[in-house]
Design an enzyme around this catalytic site. Sequence first.
Site, PDB file in Angstrom:
ATOM      1  N   HIS A 151       4.720  -0.739  -0.904  1.00 22.16           N
ATOM      2  CA  HIS A 151       5.987  -1.458  -0.954  1.00 22.16           C
ATOM      3  C   HIS A 151       6.303  -2.129   0.374  1.00 22.16           C
ATOM      4  CE1 HIS A 151       8.220   1.560   1.415  1.00 22.16           C
ATOM      5  NE2 HIS A 151       7.487   2.463   0.777  1.00 22.16           N
ATOM      6  N   CYS A 167       4.234   7.075   0.534  1.00 27.47           N
ATOM      7  CA  CYS A 167       3.905   5.702   0.169  1.00 27.47           C
ATOM      8  C   CYS A 167       3.308   4.940   1.348  1.00 27.47           C
ATOM      9  CB  CYS A 167       5.163   4.979  -0.311  1.00 27.47           C
ATOM     10  SG  CYS A 167       5.959   5.767  -1.733  1.00 27.47           S
TER      11      CYS A 167
END
Length: 200
Positions: A151, A167
């Site tokens: 992301h 992440c």
Amino acid sequence: MLSRRQFLATTTAALAAPAVHAQTADPRDANLVDLPAGFAPARVNLQTEIASGEIHVVPDQYRLYWTLPDFQAIRYFVGVGRDRLYESGEFYVGAKKEYPSWTPTPDMIEREPDHYGQYEDGMPGGPTNPLGARALYLFQPDRGDTFLRIHGTHKPDTIGFDVSNGCARLVNAQIVDLYDRVPMDSRVVLHPKDIPNPIV
């Protein structure tokens, strides 16, 4: 913090390669901050042939590669999960979202209730949302959504560090570039920590 990351820029001759950028039509993307020129996406040569159209994250070197034909890839710089939260393995892109909303997982709220509890009902999408301008959602056949993401972030000083809850993050301008290249169901490999770079 940028000075600490500068060593990343000097460890590969490929930094001199021309940067490559995708086009986007979303007007919200016009003012997204990028990293300095030395950290722009660039074509690099692979040491072994890897199937094209795959994402490979090499956590110890804070690099993400989008593989191309003919022993080449596009290299990006990333921030990755903190040691005990980083999860290696093979995944596929099961969803893609532009300016996604974000809700911390129950585990995140349990670990840091003072920080994440206020967002238990979610946060609307936007450039300063923790998922940034774009997100690729990582799935596995036996688990479905793993809650791992590749992301964006509006915090360039977190690139080149173990900072996240698992992440991988790119600055917003670069996740826009990557997002436009990556189709659904693309294979994603999050390589283990503490191993030599298997890509270049």
